[in-house]
Scaffold this motif. Sequence first.
Motif, PDB file in Angstrom:
ATOM      1  N   VAL A   1       0.964  -1.773  -0.201  1.00  0.00           N
ATOM      2  CA  VAL A   1       0.123   0.096  -0.095  1.00  0.00           C
ATOM      3  C   VAL A   1       0.803   1.435  -0.284  1.00  0.00           C
ATOM      4  O   VAL A   1       1.378   1.296   1.237  1.00  0.00           O
ATOM      5  N   THR A   2       0.247   1.919  -0.319  1.00  0.00           N
ATOM      6  CA  THR A   2       1.080   3.519  -0.802  1.00  0.00           C
ATOM      7  C   THR A   2      -0.072   4.449  -0.548  1.00  0.00           C
ATOM      8  O   THR A   2      -0.544   4.726  -1.272  1.00  0.00           O
ATOM      9  N   VAL A   3       0.003   5.317   0.153  1.00  0.00           N
ATOM     10  CA  VAL A   3      -0.579   6.559   0.799  1.00  0.00           C
ATOM     11  C   VAL A   3      -0.045   8.126   0.665  1.00  0.00           C
ATOM     12  O   VAL A   3       0.800   8.081   0.416  1.00  0.00           O
ATOM     13  N   TYR A   4      -1.186   7.983  -0.250  1.00  0.00           N
ATOM     14  CA  TYR A   4      -1.238   9.630  -0.832  1.00  0.00           C
ATOM     15  C   TYR A   4      -2.313  10.269  -0.545  1.00  0.00           C
ATOM     16  O   TYR A   4      -3.396  10.538   0.489  1.00  0.00           O
ATOM     17  N   THR A   5      -1.531  11.922  -0.581  1.00  0.00           N
ATOM     18  CA  THR A   5      -1.906  13.364  -0.091  1.00  0.00           C
ATOM     19  C   THR A   5      -3.337  13.734  -0.481  1.00  0.00           C
ATOM     20  O   THR A   5      -3.846  12.828  -1.619  1.00  0.00           O
ATOM     21  N   TYR A   6      -4.300  14.115  -0.143  1.00  0.00           N
ATOM     22  CA  TYR A   6      -6.234  14.175  -0.853  1.00  0.00           C
ATOM     23  C   TYR A   6      -6.222  15.988  -0.874  1.00  0.00           C
ATOM     24  O   TYR A   6      -6.093  16.282   0.256  1.00  0.00           O
TER      25      TYR A   6
ATOM     26  N   MET B   1       3.322  10.146   0.718  1.00  0.00           N
ATOM     27  CA  MET B   1       3.320  10.150   2.293  1.00  0.00           C
ATOM     28  C   MET B   1       4.423   8.705   3.278  1.00  0.00           C
ATOM     29  O   MET B   1       4.852   9.528   3.542  1.00  0.00           O
ATOM     30  N   TYR B   2       3.921   7.455   2.413  1.00  0.00           N
ATOM     31  CA  TYR B   2       4.332   6.636   3.276  1.00  0.00           C
ATOM     32  C   TYR B   2       3.854   5.603   2.839  1.00  0.00           C
ATOM     33  O   TYR B   2       3.145   5.133   2.103  1.00  0.00           O
TER      34      TYR B   2
END
Length: 75
Positions: A16-21, A27-28
Amino acid sequence: MATEIDAVRELTLRNVTVYTYPESEEMYTLDYIYLSLAKDDVIIENLKPEPNEQGQTPDQRDSATDRGGEERANH
Protein backbone atom coordinates in the motif's frame (compact mmCIF):
# COMPACT_ATOMS: atom_id res chain seq x y z
CA MET A 1 -32.56 -6.12 12.14
CA ALA A 2 -29.07 -6.02 10.64
CA THR A 3 -26.30 -7.94 12.31
CA GLU A 4 -22.90 -6.45 13.07
CA ILE A 5 -21.43 -8.46 10.17
CA ASP A 6 -23.93 -6.91 7.73
CA ALA A 7 -22.99 -3.41 8.88
CA VAL A 8 -19.20 -3.76 8.44
CA ARG A 9 -16.97 -4.28 5.42
CA GLU A 10 -13.48 -5.67 5.97
CA LEU A 11 -10.59 -5.37 3.56
CA THR A 12 -6.90 -6.31 3.70
CA LEU A 13 -4.55 -4.61 1.25
CA ARG A 14 -0.91 -5.46 0.49
CA ASN A 15 1.87 -3.21 -0.87
CA VAL A 16 0.00 0.00 0.00
CA THR A 17 1.13 3.53 -0.82
CA VAL A 18 -0.72 6.32 0.99
CA TYR A 19 -1.12 9.70 -0.71
CA THR A 20 -2.44 13.07 0.44
CA TYR A 21 -5.75 14.27 -0.91
CA PRO A 22 -6.25 16.20 -3.17
CA GLU A 23 -2.55 16.88 -3.96
CA SER A 24 -1.67 13.18 -4.47
CA GLU A 25 1.71 13.55 -2.77
CA GLU A 26 3.15 10.26 -1.50
CA MET A 27 3.18 10.10 2.31
CA TYR A 28 4.35 6.56 3.14
CA THR A 29 4.13 2.89 2.15
CA LEU A 30 2.99 -0.17 4.11
CA ASP A 31 3.48 -3.90 3.58
CA TYR A 32 -0.20 -4.40 4.42
CA ILE A 33 -3.15 -2.71 6.10
CA TYR A 34 -6.42 -4.09 7.51
CA LEU A 35 -9.50 -1.89 7.20
CA SER A 36 -12.81 -2.41 8.98
CA LEU A 37 -15.32 0.19 7.83
CA ALA A 38 -19.01 0.84 8.21
CA LYS A 39 -20.78 -0.51 5.12
CA ASP A 40 -22.27 2.86 4.25
CA ASP A 41 -18.94 4.72 4.67
CA VAL A 42 -16.91 2.99 1.97
CA ILE A 43 -16.96 3.05 -1.82
CA ILE A 44 -14.58 0.83 -3.78
CA GLU A 45 -14.05 1.60 -7.45
CA ASN A 46 -12.28 -0.57 -9.98
CA LEU A 47 -10.44 1.86 -12.23
CA LYS A 48 -9.29 0.84 -15.70
CA PRO A 49 -5.46 1.04 -15.83
CA GLU A 50 -3.97 3.39 -18.40
CA PRO A 51 -1.59 1.91 -21.00
CA ASN A 52 2.03 3.07 -21.27
CA GLU A 53 3.67 4.42 -24.45
CA GLN A 54 3.81 0.87 -25.89
CA GLY A 55 0.08 0.39 -25.27
CA GLN A 56 0.62 -2.09 -22.40
CA THR A 57 -1.40 -2.06 -19.18
CA PRO A 58 0.37 -2.91 -15.88
CA ASP A 59 -0.82 -6.56 -16.09
CA GLN A 60 0.58 -6.91 -19.60
CA ARG A 61 3.91 -5.39 -18.54
CA ASP A 62 4.12 -7.83 -15.60
CA SER A 63 3.50 -10.85 -17.83
CA ALA A 64 6.26 -9.71 -20.22
CA THR A 65 8.83 -9.80 -17.40
CA ASP A 66 10.06 -13.04 -15.85
CA ARG A 67 10.90 -13.59 -12.17
CA GLY A 68 14.50 -12.48 -12.65
CA GLY A 69 13.46 -9.12 -14.01
CA GLU A 70 14.61 -9.92 -17.55
CA GLU A 71 12.29 -9.05 -20.41
CA ARG A 72 11.07 -12.05 -22.37
CA ALA A 73 11.73 -12.17 -26.09
CA ASN A 74 8.63 -11.77 -28.24
CA HIS A 75 8.78 -14.43 -30.99
